[in-house]
Motif scaffolding. Structure first.
Motif, short mmCIF file in Angstrom:
data_model
loop_
_atom_site.label_atom_id
_atom_site.label_comp_id
_atom_site.label_asym_id
_atom_site.label_seq_id
_atom_site.Cartn_x
_atom_site.Cartn_y
_atom_site.Cartn_z
N PRO A 77 0.83 -1.21 0.00
CA PRO A 77 0.00 0.00 0.00
C PRO A 77 0.86 1.26 0.00
O PRO A 77 1.97 1.28 0.53
CB PRO A 77 -0.81 -0.13 1.30
CG PRO A 77 -0.76 -1.57 1.65
CD PRO A 77 0.57 -2.06 1.16
N LYS A 78 0.32 2.30 -0.57
CA LYS A 78 1.02 3.58 -0.64
C LYS A 78 1.31 4.12 0.76
O LYS A 78 0.46 4.11 1.64
CB LYS A 78 0.18 4.59 -1.43
CG LYS A 78 0.89 5.90 -1.73
CD LYS A 78 0.01 6.79 -2.59
CE LYS A 78 0.72 8.09 -2.93
NZ LYS A 78 -0.14 8.97 -3.77
N ARG A 79 2.53 4.57 0.95
CA ARG A 79 3.00 5.16 2.21
C ARG A 79 2.95 4.17 3.38
O ARG A 79 2.95 4.57 4.54
CB ARG A 79 2.21 6.43 2.54
CG ARG A 79 2.49 7.58 1.59
CD ARG A 79 1.90 8.86 2.11
NE ARG A 79 0.46 8.83 2.11
CZ ARG A 79 -0.30 9.19 1.06
NH1 ARG A 79 0.27 9.60 -0.05
NH2 ARG A 79 -1.60 9.14 1.13
N THR A 81 5.13 1.00 4.70
CA THR A 81 6.39 0.31 4.42
C THR A 81 6.56 -0.98 5.20
O THR A 81 7.47 -1.77 4.89
CB THR A 81 7.58 1.23 4.74
OG1 THR A 81 7.53 1.60 6.13
CG2 THR A 81 7.53 2.49 3.87
N ASP A 82 5.75 -1.21 6.20
CA ASP A 82 5.96 -2.39 7.04
C ASP A 82 4.92 -3.49 6.82
O ASP A 82 4.85 -4.44 7.59
CB ASP A 82 5.98 -2.01 8.52
CG ASP A 82 4.73 -1.26 8.96
OD1 ASP A 82 3.98 -0.79 8.08
OD2 ASP A 82 4.51 -1.14 10.18
N TYR A 83 4.10 -3.38 5.75
CA TYR A 83 3.13 -4.43 5.43
C TYR A 83 3.19 -4.74 3.93
O TYR A 83 3.34 -3.84 3.10
CB TYR A 83 1.70 -3.99 5.78
CG TYR A 83 1.38 -4.07 7.26
CD1 TYR A 83 0.91 -5.25 7.82
CD2 TYR A 83 1.53 -2.95 8.08
CE1 TYR A 83 0.60 -5.33 9.17
CE2 TYR A 83 1.22 -3.02 9.43
CZ TYR A 83 0.77 -4.21 9.97
OH TYR A 83 0.46 -4.28 11.31
N LEU A 84 3.05 -6.02 3.61
CA LEU A 84 2.90 -6.47 2.23
C LEU A 84 1.67 -7.37 2.14
O LEU A 84 1.38 -8.13 3.08
CB LEU A 84 4.13 -7.26 1.77
CG LEU A 84 5.43 -6.47 1.54
CD1 LEU A 84 6.55 -7.43 1.15
CD2 LEU A 84 5.25 -5.41 0.47
N PHE A 85 0.96 -7.27 1.01
CA PHE A 85 -0.22 -8.10 0.78
C PHE A 85 0.09 -9.06 -0.38
O PHE A 85 0.57 -8.64 -1.43
CB PHE A 85 -1.43 -7.25 0.44
CG PHE A 85 -1.94 -6.43 1.59
CD1 PHE A 85 -3.06 -6.83 2.31
CD2 PHE A 85 -1.29 -5.25 1.97
CE1 PHE A 85 -3.53 -6.07 3.37
CE2 PHE A 85 -1.75 -4.49 3.04
CZ PHE A 85 -2.87 -4.90 3.74
N PHE A 86 -0.19 -10.35 -0.16
CA PHE A 86 0.05 -11.37 -1.19
C PHE A 86 -1.27 -12.05 -1.54
O PHE A 86 -1.87 -12.73 -0.70
CB PHE A 86 1.05 -12.41 -0.69
CG PHE A 86 2.40 -11.85 -0.37
CD1 PHE A 86 3.36 -11.72 -1.36
CD2 PHE A 86 2.71 -11.46 0.93
CE1 PHE A 86 4.62 -11.20 -1.06
CE2 PHE A 86 3.96 -10.94 1.23
CZ PHE A 86 4.91 -10.81 0.23
#
Length: 227
Positions: A77-79, A81-86
């Motif tokens: 997600p924009k802005r 930095t500590d999460y990613l979605f798969f």
């Protein structure tokens, strides 16, 4: 208890976005499963699933899906930095039959004999087993498979015999008459479904069928099936 997600035998339920979990099954096609994982960087880096890794979904300790990851879409997600979605798309163990080619001719053998021979010679290395789920079926005069995938060979045998095949969550092959298949849940009351729709069409209706480019005379053929 409840839903448990395992990827490569490691429990990843804590990363699962439960509302995204979908499992679909359809006769004569691959079962699929899709879900979204949320990975957080807690200082040691992100957890990243990989294409090809095994996937098992359990409900109250019973397997409801087993297969492998076929496709992954990664989003940050924009802005943030500590999460990613798969977003993971998976296929069931039926895809194991796509990996091997059959080059063999079978003469005057039952459906079961042909299927068991294919499994022994091409699928045992994948851990596929057979049991009472493979029915004897009719005798097939001739079946020719020239470097055809196992799934194509099974599809052709299924079309000839009117049977259906699939590989279940324990890698056991089933090859049986469609007339013997029973739905796991009878729809005998309105409390078991949200809505019911029945459609009818004459799209495939015919009273004559012509086969071109052949000279042999075929015997009368009558087909019966349960809808």
């Amino acid at each position: 208890m409840g839903i448990v997600l395992k990827i490569n035998s490691v429990v990843r339920t804590d990363t699962l976005q439960f509302s995204t979990l979908e499992i679909e099954r359809e006769l004569h096609s691959r079962g699929t499963c899709s879900f979204t994982l949320i990975s957080q960087d807690t200082g040691s880096g992100f957890y990243r699933p990989l294409v090809g890794e095994s996937v098992v979904v359990e409900l109250d300790a019973s397997k409801i899906f087993a297969g492998s990851i076929d496709r992954i879409s990664e989003t940050q997600p924009k802005r943030v930095t500590d999460y990613l979605f798969f977003n993971c798309e998976c296929v069931d163990y039926g895809q194991l039959a796509d990996r091997h080619l059959v080059n063999k001719i079978y003469n005057t053998q039952t459906l079961k004999d042909i299927v068991l021979d294919i499994v022994v010679n091409y699928l045992v290395g994948e851990g596929v087993t057979t049991g009472v789920g493979v029915e004897t079926g009719p005798t097939i005069e001739k079946a020719v498979f020239g470097y055809r995938s196992v799934s194509e060979a099974f599809n052709e045998l299924a079309e000839i015999t009117g049977f259906a095949w699939w590989i279940d969550e324990d890698k056991e092959l089933h090859f049986c008459d469609c007339a013997t298949l029973v739905a796991p849940t009878p729809l005998d009351s309105g409390t078991k479904y949200l809505s019911l729709n029945v459609s009818r069409s004459r799209e495939n209706y015919r009273n004559k069928q012509f086969i071109r480019a052949g000279r042999d005379v075929t015997a009368t053929r009558t087909e019966k099936f349960k809808g």
